[in-house]
Scaffold this active site. Structure first.
Site, PDB file in Angstrom:
ATOM      1  N   TYR A  61     -33.912 -35.921 -84.623  1.00 23.89           N
ATOM      2  CA  TYR A  61     -33.671 -36.897 -83.554  1.00 23.89           C
ATOM      3  C   TYR A  61     -34.983 -37.226 -82.876  1.00 23.89           C
ATOM      4  O   TYR A  61     -35.730 -36.319 -82.513  1.00 23.89           O
ATOM      5  CB  TYR A  61     -32.671 -36.362 -82.534  1.00 23.89           C
ATOM      6  CG  TYR A  61     -31.471 -37.271 -82.504  1.00 23.89           C
ATOM      7  CD1 TYR A  61     -31.569 -38.521 -81.894  1.00 23.89           C
ATOM      8  CD2 TYR A  61     -30.287 -36.935 -83.141  1.00 23.89           C
ATOM      9  CE1 TYR A  61     -30.505 -39.395 -81.923  1.00 23.89           C
ATOM     10  CE2 TYR A  61     -29.222 -37.810 -83.178  1.00 23.89           C
ATOM     11  CZ  TYR A  61     -29.332 -39.041 -82.565  1.00 23.89           C
ATOM     12  OH  TYR A  61     -28.287 -39.911 -82.605  1.00 23.89           O
ATOM     13  N   GLU A  63     -35.580 -40.114 -80.362  1.00 25.09           N
ATOM     14  CA  GLU A  63     -35.541 -41.256 -79.447  1.00 25.09           C
ATOM     15  C   GLU A  63     -36.895 -41.420 -78.768  1.00 25.09           C
ATOM     16  O   GLU A  63     -37.508 -40.455 -78.323  1.00 25.09           O
ATOM     17  CB  GLU A  63     -34.447 -41.044 -78.395  1.00 25.09           C
ATOM     18  CG  GLU A  63     -33.068 -41.308 -78.963  1.00 25.09           C
ATOM     19  CD  GLU A  63     -31.967 -41.165 -77.916  1.00 25.09           C
ATOM     20  OE1 GLU A  63     -32.268 -40.759 -76.780  1.00 25.09           O
ATOM     21  OE2 GLU A  63     -30.818 -41.462 -78.254  1.00 25.09           O
ATOM     22  N   THR A 233     -36.019 -57.757 -92.922  1.00 26.99           N
ATOM     23  CA  THR A 233     -35.437 -56.560 -93.508  1.00 26.99           C
ATOM     24  C   THR A 233     -36.560 -55.892 -94.309  1.00 26.99           C
ATOM     25  O   THR A 233     -37.634 -56.464 -94.494  1.00 26.99           O
ATOM     26  CB  THR A 233     -34.301 -56.897 -94.497  1.00 26.99           C
ATOM     27  OG1 THR A 233     -34.852 -57.738 -95.520  1.00 26.99           O
ATOM     28  CG2 THR A 233     -33.152 -57.612 -93.816  1.00 26.99           C
ATOM     29  N   LYS A 236     -35.380 -56.213 -99.258  1.00 24.57           N
ATOM     30  CA  LYS A 236     -35.192 -57.355-100.163  1.00 24.57           C
ATOM     31  C   LYS A 236     -36.451 -57.485-101.030  1.00 24.57           C
ATOM     32  O   LYS A 236     -36.747 -56.555-101.772  1.00 24.57           O
ATOM     33  CB  LYS A 236     -34.835 -58.587 -99.345  1.00 24.57           C
ATOM     34  CG  LYS A 236     -33.492 -58.386 -98.589  1.00 24.57           C
ATOM     35  CD  LYS A 236     -33.039 -59.562 -97.754  1.00 24.57           C
ATOM     36  CE  LYS A 236     -31.742 -59.232 -97.021  1.00 24.57           C
ATOM     37  NZ  LYS A 236     -31.331 -60.315 -96.107  1.00 24.57           N
ATOM     38  N   ARG A 242     -33.186 -49.677 -97.047  1.00 27.41           N
ATOM     39  CA  ARG A 242     -32.483 -50.587 -96.143  1.00 27.41           C
ATOM     40  C   ARG A 242     -32.977 -50.328 -94.736  1.00 27.41           C
ATOM     41  O   ARG A 242     -32.904 -49.208 -94.239  1.00 27.41           O
ATOM     42  CB  ARG A 242     -30.977 -50.343 -96.178  1.00 27.41           C
ATOM     43  CG  ARG A 242     -30.360 -50.486 -97.533  1.00 27.41           C
ATOM     44  CD  ARG A 242     -28.871 -50.671 -97.424  1.00 27.41           C
ATOM     45  NE  ARG A 242     -28.567 -52.054 -97.154  1.00 27.41           N
ATOM     46  CZ  ARG A 242     -28.559 -53.006 -98.076  1.00 27.41           C
ATOM     47  NH1 ARG A 242     -28.852 -52.738 -99.322  1.00 27.41           N
ATOM     48  NH2 ARG A 242     -28.265 -54.237 -97.746  1.00 27.41           N
TER      49      ARG A 242
HETATM   50  C1  LIG Z   1     -30.514 -60.336 -95.034  1.00 26.73           C
HETATM   51  C2  LIG Z   1     -30.874 -61.111 -93.827  1.00 26.73           C
HETATM   52  C3  LIG Z   1     -30.715 -60.588 -92.538  1.00 26.73           C
HETATM   53  C4  LIG Z   1     -29.893 -59.374 -92.233  1.00 26.73           C
HETATM   54  O1  LIG Z   1     -30.190 -58.212 -92.754  1.00 26.73           O
HETATM   55  P1  LIG Z   1     -29.150 -56.994 -92.766  1.00 26.73           P
HETATM   56  O2  LIG Z   1     -30.072 -55.895 -93.125  1.00 26.73           O
HETATM   57  O3  LIG Z   1     -28.135 -57.324 -93.789  1.00 26.73           O
HETATM   58  O4  LIG Z   1     -28.596 -56.861 -91.396  1.00 26.73           O
HETATM   59  C5  LIG Z   1     -31.211 -61.304 -91.464  1.00 26.73           C
HETATM   60  N1  LIG Z   1     -31.807 -62.484 -91.644  1.00 26.73           N
HETATM   61  C6  LIG Z   1     -31.949 -63.048 -92.867  1.00 26.73           C
HETATM   62  C7  LIG Z   1     -32.631 -64.358 -92.986  1.00 26.73           C
HETATM   63  C8  LIG Z   1     -31.471 -62.378 -93.985  1.00 26.73           C
HETATM   64  O5  LIG Z   1     -31.580 -62.961 -95.180  1.00 26.73           O
END
Ligand SMILES: *Cc1c(COP(=O)(O)O)cnc(C)c1O
Length: 424
Positions: A61, A63, A233, A236, A242
């Site tokens: 933890y 914070e 994020t 991607k 994630r």
């Molecule tokens: C994927 C995405 C998000 C959100 O991401 P999460 O991790 O799914 O909450 C926000 N903005 C854009 C433009 C995205 O493509």
């Protein structure tokens, strides 16, 4: 009943204690290995990223922020977060980075908290035009708690309508303007949004969730130094765990940090922070630049091959990692095509196309992208092969024998391409 403690070497494996979950994970591994994964927001994280993310750091933890924590025992965690923060800031050339947001959506919420009060006006790209839910769409908290005004794309070429966005901004005087997209195949003109924001005194937020890997590699123009704040994020095209991150100018650093914690979240996910640090290190290597260039080259090749086969593409092609196929002229609904492709081992998602006459849950389009297949080392030859399969499956979407035969072919094909993070 207390669990007996035992040395880790004698601790039972997941497969022994929870075979159900262990088998599902194995099956997912196999699936990710034996299918062509074209969902543009997905990727294969490296083994190194998986290792960092599946580590004991998740026990802690923490914070607060490095050297300003509300818990003791932070020597390692502080160092991990400082590395992550510094690597991300250096990679993108940002003054400041916050790597604590739990994901992309919470990162965006922190930006709302920083720059707009409930009921105030914000602007974002409409969902059906390729925007993200969190840019003020009505089913999202961001569309309910703020007065959201949506701009869109032009009817003639389906590119962002910067003139209309400017008119709307003049008329509605938003506090905050979002640019960035989740289903848009073209380069985003951050400078155009900057000039719109300046004209009305708005904060400009660029959400590069999809394209942050391309931006880090210099393959898509960067909003750093143009937008006041940049969110992303980390899972991607960035190919990390994630998670989410926010980069901003020095003047906003304190405010952004305060809005993430304690404004919006509790303890940071330290294992994710470590994974982000590893991903940022990977993204700083020359190999990653080549990877990002290949993502775009592959998307262009795939787009060309689909055009050659008579597919309509939104905007006629792509500048980035993503392609939106409009199936209207093929007379196949997006969902039917997506389901047939899934059965054939090609995983993508159905999507609305701009000005879609069909419903969002049964739209006219398919969204595909090349980040994951490029992570497996596929190139131009493979993209043409994939286009051939897509064409066949879309044409014969109700021929179940053909779909199953294609799935076998696809699995066989995939075995030649090692997938990062997966050892079978
Ligand atoms: C994927 C995405 C998000 C959100 O991401 P999460 O991790 O799914 O909450 C926000 N903005 C854009 C433009 C995205 O493509």
């Amino acid at each position: 009943m207390t669990m007996p403690s035992m040395p880790a070497s004698r601790e039972p494996l997941l497969a022994d204690t929870d075979p159900e979950i262990a088998q599902l994970i194995k099956a997912e591994e196999r699936c990710e290995f034996e299918t062509i994964r074209l969902i543009p927001s997905e990727n294969y994280a490296s083994r190194a990223v998986l290792e960092a993310t599946g580590s004991v750091l998740l026990n802690k933890y923490s914070e607060g922020y490095p050297r300003k924590r509300y818990y003791e025992g932070q020597r390692q965690v502080d160092a991990v977060e400082e590395l992550a923060r510094n690597r991300v800031a250096a990679l993108f050339g940002a003054d400041h980075a916050n790597v604590q947001p739990y994901s992309g959506s919470p990162a965006n919420l922190a930006v709302y908290m920083a720059f707009a009060k409930p009921g105030e006006t914000i602007m974002g790209l409409a969902l059906p035009a390729g925007g993200h839910l969190t840019h003020g769409w009505n089913v999202s908290i961001t569309g309910m708690f703020f007065n959201s005004v949506a701009y869109g794309v032009r009817r003639d070429n389906h590119r962002i309508d910067y003139d209309h966005a400017r008119d709307l901004a003049r008329q509605h005087r938003p506090k905050l303007i979002w640019c960035g997209a989740t289903a848009y195949p073209r380069i985003i003109d951050f400078a155009a949004f900057r000039s719109i924001a300046d004209e009305v005194g708005a904060i400009l937020a660029a959400d590069i969730a999809h394209i942050s890997g391309l931006v880090a590699a210099g393959v898509h123009p960067s909003p750093i130094g143009i937008a006041d704040v940049v969110t992303s994020t980390t899972h991607k095209t960035f190919r990390g765990p994630r998670g989410g991150m926010i980069m901003c100018k020095a003047e906003h650093a304190k405010l952004i940090d305060k809005c993430v914690f304690p404004g919006l979240q509790g303890g940071p996910h330290n294992h994710t922070t470590a994974g982000i640090a590893v991903a940022a290190h990977e993204a700083a290597q020359p190999m990653f630049k080549a990877y990002a260039r290949n993502i775009v080259a592959n998307a262009k090749t795939l787009a060309e091959a689909l055009l050659d086969r008579g597919f309509d593409l939104v905007t006629g092609g792509t500048d980035n990692h993503l392609i939106l196929i409009d199936l209207t002229r093929k007379n196949v609904p997006g969902k039917v095509a997506a389901k047939a492709l899934d059965r054939a081992g090609i995983v993508c998602n159905y999507n609305t196309v701009p000005f879609d006459p069909r419903k969002p849950f049964d739209p006219s389009g398919l969204r595909i992208g090349t980040p994951a297949v490029t992570s497996r080392g596929m190139g131009a030859l493979e993209m043409r092969r994939i286009a051939e399969w897509i064409d066949r499956v879309v044409q014969k979407h109700d021929d179940e024998a053909l779909l199953d035969r294609t799935a076998t072919e696809v699995a066989e094909f995939c075995r030649s391409y090692p997938a990062p993070g997966i050892a079978l």
